[in-house]
Design a protein around this motif. Structure first.
Motif, PDB file in Angstrom:
ATOM      1  N   GLY A  16      35.686  43.448  30.926  1.00 16.36           N
ATOM      2  CA  GLY A  16      34.023  42.856  30.528  1.00 16.36           C
ATOM      3  C   GLY A  16      33.116  43.864  28.968  1.00 16.36           C
ATOM      4  N   ALA A  17      32.271  43.198  28.979  1.00 15.59           N
ATOM      5  CA  ALA A  17      30.839  44.377  28.523  1.00 15.59           C
ATOM      6  C   ALA A  17      29.753  44.971  29.223  1.00 15.59           C
ATOM      7  CB  ALA A  17      29.815  43.916  27.388  1.00 15.59           C
ATOM      8  N   PRO A  18      29.257  45.638  29.192  1.00 15.87           N
ATOM      9  CA  PRO A  18      28.724  46.488  30.349  1.00 15.87           C
ATOM     10  C   PRO A  18      27.446  45.645  30.540  1.00 15.87           C
ATOM     11  CG  PRO A  18      27.981  48.090  27.906  1.00 15.87           C
ATOM     12  CD  PRO A  18      29.661  46.948  27.718  1.00 15.87           C
ATOM     13  N   GLY A  19      26.704  46.182  31.659  1.00 12.85           N
ATOM     14  CA  GLY A  19      25.381  45.270  32.008  1.00 12.85           C
ATOM     15  C   GLY A  19      23.869  45.718  31.671  1.00 12.85           C
ATOM     16  N   ILE A  20      23.076  45.138  32.265  1.00 12.67           N
ATOM     17  CA  ILE A  20      21.801  46.172  32.011  1.00 12.67           C
ATOM     18  C   ILE A  20      21.589  47.467  32.070  1.00 12.67           C
ATOM     19  CG2 ILE A  20      20.635  45.944  34.120  1.00 12.67           C
ATOM     20  CD1 ILE A  20      18.402  44.415  32.866  1.00 12.67           C
ATOM     21  N   ASP A  21      22.146  48.240  32.578  1.00 15.09           N
ATOM     22  CA  ASP A  21      22.259  49.449  33.318  1.00 15.09           C
ATOM     23  C   ASP A  21      23.281  50.364  31.569  1.00 15.09           C
ATOM     24  OD1 ASP A  21      25.004  48.700  33.669  1.00 15.09           O
ATOM     25  OD2 ASP A  21      25.071  50.048  35.701  1.00 15.09           O
ATOM     26  N   GLY A  70      25.371  35.628  31.915  1.00 18.68           N
ATOM     27  CA  GLY A  70      24.561  36.032  33.016  1.00 18.68           C
ATOM     28  C   GLY A  70      25.244  37.419  32.949  1.00 18.68           C
ATOM     29  N   ILE A  71      25.282  38.535  32.518  1.00 18.37           N
ATOM     30  CA  ILE A  71      26.414  39.651  32.841  1.00 18.37           C
ATOM     31  C   ILE A  71      26.136  40.419  33.610  1.00 18.37           C
ATOM     32  CG2 ILE A  71      27.670  41.152  31.335  1.00 18.37           C
ATOM     33  CD1 ILE A  71      27.580  40.226  29.153  1.00 18.37           C
ATOM     34  N   PRO A  72      26.519  40.484  35.176  1.00 21.52           N
ATOM     35  CA  PRO A  72      26.070  42.058  35.737  1.00 21.52           C
ATOM     36  C   PRO A  72      26.960  42.875  35.282  1.00 21.52           C
ATOM     37  CG  PRO A  72      27.480  39.837  37.172  1.00 21.52           C
ATOM     38  CD  PRO A  72      27.623  40.022  35.825  1.00 21.52           C
ATOM     39  N   THR A  73      25.954  44.368  36.059  1.00 25.22           N
ATOM     40  CA  THR A  73      26.996  45.479  35.756  1.00 25.22           C
ATOM     41  C   THR A  73      28.009  45.384  36.585  1.00 25.22           C
ATOM     42  OG1 THR A  73      26.159  46.364  37.809  1.00 25.22           O
ATOM     43  CG2 THR A  73      24.168  46.259  36.181  1.00 25.22           C
ATOM     44  N   ILE A  74      28.629  46.818  36.040  1.00 23.71           N
ATOM     45  CA  ILE A  74      30.152  46.385  36.568  1.00 23.71           C
ATOM     46  C   ILE A  74      29.794  46.777  38.537  1.00 23.71           C
ATOM     47  CG2 ILE A  74      32.133  48.195  36.046  1.00 23.71           C
ATOM     48  CD1 ILE A  74      31.574  48.785  33.171  1.00 23.71           C
ATOM     49  N   ASP A  76      27.860  46.743  40.000  1.00 17.58           N
ATOM     50  CA  ASP A  76      27.309  44.779  41.248  1.00 17.58           C
ATOM     51  C   ASP A  76      29.240  43.607  40.849  1.00 17.58           C
ATOM     52  OD1 ASP A  76      25.337  45.555  41.505  1.00 17.58           O
ATOM     53  OD2 ASP A  76      24.488  44.763  39.627  1.00 17.58           O
ATOM     54  N   ARG A  77      29.738  43.747  39.865  1.00 15.71           N
ATOM     55  CA  ARG A  77      30.515  43.132  39.801  1.00 15.71           C
ATOM     56  C   ARG A  77      31.797  43.172  40.552  1.00 15.71           C
ATOM     57  NH1 ARG A  77      30.001  43.498  33.538  1.00 15.71           N
ATOM     58  NH2 ARG A  77      32.247  44.396  33.138  1.00 15.71           N
ATOM     59  N   VAL A  78      32.166  44.443  40.807  1.00 14.40           N
ATOM     60  CA  VAL A  78      33.255  45.322  41.677  1.00 14.40           C
ATOM     61  C   VAL A  78      32.735  44.649  43.021  1.00 14.40           C
ATOM     62  CG1 VAL A  78      34.264  46.811  42.461  1.00 14.40           C
ATOM     63  CG2 VAL A  78      33.559  47.037  40.481  1.00 14.40           C
ATOM     64  N   VAL A  79      31.573  44.756  43.043  1.00 16.21           N
ATOM     65  CA  VAL A  79      30.874  43.977  45.029  1.00 16.21           C
ATOM     66  C   VAL A  79      31.138  42.942  44.723  1.00 16.21           C
ATOM     67  CG1 VAL A  79      29.572  43.911  46.234  1.00 16.21           C
ATOM     68  CG2 VAL A  79      29.050  45.632  45.033  1.00 16.21           C
ATOM     69  N   GLN A  80      31.039  42.146  43.482  1.00 14.90           N
ATOM     70  CA  GLN A  80      31.637  40.474  43.392  1.00 14.90           C
ATOM     71  C   GLN A  80      33.038  39.893  43.970  1.00 14.90           C
ATOM     72  OE1 GLN A  80      29.525  38.546  40.711  1.00 14.90           O
ATOM     73  NE2 GLN A  80      27.240  39.454  40.332  1.00 14.90           N
ATOM     74  N   GLY A  81      33.588  40.900  43.102  1.00 17.25           N
ATOM     75  CA  GLY A  81      35.363  41.032  43.009  1.00 17.25           C
ATOM     76  C   GLY A  81      35.302  41.179  44.787  1.00 17.25           C
ATOM     77  N   ALA A  82      35.174  41.662  45.025  1.00 18.83           N
ATOM     78  CA  ALA A  82      35.379  42.284  46.960  1.00 18.83           C
ATOM     79  C   ALA A  82      35.004  40.720  47.515  1.00 18.83           C
ATOM     80  CB  ALA A  82      35.086  44.184  46.939  1.00 18.83           C
ATOM     81  N   VAL A  83      33.666  40.330  47.382  1.00 20.75           N
ATOM     82  CA  VAL A  83      33.618  39.754  48.382  1.00 20.75           C
ATOM     83  C   VAL A  83      34.568  37.936  47.917  1.00 20.75           C
ATOM     84  CG1 VAL A  83      31.384  37.735  48.724  1.00 20.75           C
ATOM     85  CG2 VAL A  83      30.743  40.386  48.556  1.00 20.75           C
ATOM     86  N   LYS A  84      34.686  38.457  46.628  1.00 19.03           N
ATOM     87  CA  LYS A  84      35.656  36.899  46.334  1.00 19.03           C
ATOM     88  C   LYS A  84      37.065  37.429  46.672  1.00 19.03           C
ATOM     89  CE  LYS A  84      37.393  34.712  42.703  1.00 19.03           C
ATOM     90  NZ  LYS A  84      37.795  34.720  40.851  1.00 19.03           N
ATOM     91  N   LEU A  85      37.385  38.754  46.706  1.00 22.80           N
ATOM     92  CA  LEU A  85      38.645  38.813  47.640  1.00 22.80           C
ATOM     93  C   LEU A  85      38.775  38.370  49.319  1.00 22.80           C
ATOM     94  CD1 LEU A  85      39.962  42.025  45.718  1.00 22.80           C
ATOM     95  CD2 LEU A  85      40.718  39.323  46.020  1.00 22.80           C
TER      96      LEU A  85
END
Length: 395
Positions: A16-21, A70-74, A76-85
């Motif tokens: 995916g594309a980069p987030g706000i950072d 809404g595109i989170p930063t990479i 934040d995406r990693v944290v979201q992915g970990a919680v999802k797992l």
């Protein structure tokens, strides 16, 4: 760390594309993935982790309107992915058979086949439900209450709350890794109501209503016989009651009540679905790409021809073949033969015009190349073999 590494792998797979950072995967890998993930782990363990706001991108919907992504930063995406797992296996045990969207080992094709099967079993009255801005209307307090019934972990709940707040006061961002799981959790009790109605009205092995949901795309099918009018009306009433509890609005302008036996049709997951009578007098489901889906494909291919107007046909081919392969593989399960023929007739003319312009000539070169020879010469993707799922019922 194992969970974070797995989450990073899955997030990178989506590319995916980069987030706000502005941080990209290339930048992370240049400085070291382990260092990047160790920083996330330390922030989570110390309680200092704070998600950043999402980068908002507006995606054209094709009807003049746009959809906010809404595109989170990479990070934040990693944290979201970990919680999802961690959460997904817990909630998978609660989800129902009629829910297909963004779940492990589930996809659009079985969802379409489930609808077809209900149609040929006589469930030809259809509620084609449209929810008004569903992802943007999810209420955080209701969602967190649903999660808390199954998850007794203060750290996880705190993380979820922060993730939701980063997307605003209401809604889950389309583009967030965990958003699809959360949206399924939010609608799970709606599925439970429909599942109960299906079982309560069952007569032995025969069912008289069916439902299929893919994220916020929901169709409900009810038996055509007049003696099931009460079920048709009752389902509509209960549907509205359940959605009212969730504070989700039905878009009455786009929600349709369809009688397939009157020649009407509806769209589901890119397909247009109707009932047709065979030569032997039986009814069968007719499933083919919708006009909108076909138009989007042709627009995508046309755009590649425009961008590569002065380039060799081999370069154009390298761009359009993956588009064709993906689209045809998706739609080959239906009665798509005529649509495929239309697409390749159109594509034949596009290729010919491209080649003749490169030679400074007018026309299409009909005498110069045969269509079969032209497609073979440039190795254009032409595997249009249909995968047929036979289902019909006598009336």
């Amino acid at each position: 760390m194992e969970t974070l590494f797995e989450s990073y792998r899955l997030v990178k797979e989506n590319n995916g594309a980069p987030g706000i950072d502005g941080v990209t995967f290339k930048m992370i890998e240049e400085s070291g993935v382990k260092k990047f993930l160790s920083g996330i782990q330390e922030a989570l363990a110390s309680g200092n982790y704070q998600p950043q706001k999402n980068r908002i991108v507006e995606i054209p919907k094709g009807d003049g309107k746009t959809r906010k992504l809404g595109i989170p930063t990479i990070r934040d995406r990693v944290v979201q992915g970990a919680v999802k797992l961690i959460l997904e296996p817990v909630f998978e045990a609660d989800f129902h058979d009629g829910s297909f969207g963004y779940r492990p080992r589930r996809s659009q094709h079985p969802a379409v086949n489930r609808v077809e099967r209900a149609m040929v079993q006589g469930m030809t009255r259809v509620i084609d439900l449209d929810l008004k801005s569903y992802f943007d209307s999810v209420k955080h307090h209701i969602l967190l209450e649903k999660v808390a019934r199954r998850i007794n972990d203060d750290q996880i709940m705190h993380l979820l709350k922060m993730m939701l707040k980063a997307s605003g006061k209401v809604g889950v961002p389309q583009g967030g890794v965990i958003s699809t799981l959360l949206s399924n959790i939010y609608l799970n009790e709606l599925d439970a109501m429909l599942e109960k109605a299906k079982q309560v009205t069952r007569n032995g092995k025969y069912i008289h209503m069916e439902y299929t949901r893919f994220a916020d795309d929901l169709v409900i099918l009810v038996n055509w016989r007049p003696k099931f009018d009460w079920l048709w009306k009752g389902i509509d009433k209960r549907l509205r009651e359940e959605l009212s509890k969730l504070q989700v609005e039905i878009n009455d302008d786009k929600t349709r009540y369809i009688d397939l036996m009157k020649g009407e049709s509806f769209k589901f997951l890119g397909f247009e679905m109707r009932m047709v009578r065979t030569l032997k007098g039986a009814y069968r489901a007719d499933t083919r790409p919708s006009t909108k889906s076909r138009t989007k494909l042709l627009q995508s291919i046309r755009m590649e021809f425009r961008k590569l107007e002065s380039q060799p046909m081999t370069k154009v081919r390298d761009k359009i073949n993956p588009i064709l392969r993906g689209w045809i593989d998706y739609f080959r399960i239906g009665q798509s033969g005529k649509t495929f023929k239309h697409i390749y007739t159109w594509l034949d003319r596009k290729i010919r015009r491209h080649l003749m312009r490169a030679r400074g000539r007018r026309g299409f070169g009909w005498k110069r190349w045969s269509t079969k020879g032209l497609f073979a010469m440039y190795n254009i993707y032409t595997d249009v073999k249909l995968v047929r799922w036979k289902a019909q019922i006598n009336r």
